[in-house]
Design a protein around this motif. Structure first.
Motif: not given
Length: 81
Positions: A8-13, A20-23, A32-42
């Protein structure tokens, strides 16, 4: 992590997954994998995301109930001061 808050925060912005990936220096698929819980976020990427979204880690990644409870505690402390 509350993935809905992050999305939601990403879409609102008006930021795309590609942006986001480039950043973060990763592909949009990796993001996408981070946002969908498929990969852990550092922690490093969590900090980058929060900065890019002009937000803080707590509001993005803590459940909103906890954040609301923390706000109630802060409000009670102010009243008691």
């Amino acid at each position: 992590m509350t993935l809905d808050q992050l999305k939601k925060a990403r879409q609102d912005a008006n930021i795309t997954m590609l942006d986001m990936g480039k950043q973060l220096g990763i592909s949009n698929v990796a993001y996408w994998k981070i946002e969908h819980g498929k990969t852990k976020l550092s922690l490093e990427n969590a900090l980058k995301i929060a900065k890019y979204l002009h937000s803080d880690i707590d509001s993005l990644f803590l459940p909103s109930e906890l954040t609301n409870e923390e706000q109630s505690i802060k409000n009670r402390k102010r009243v008691n001061e």
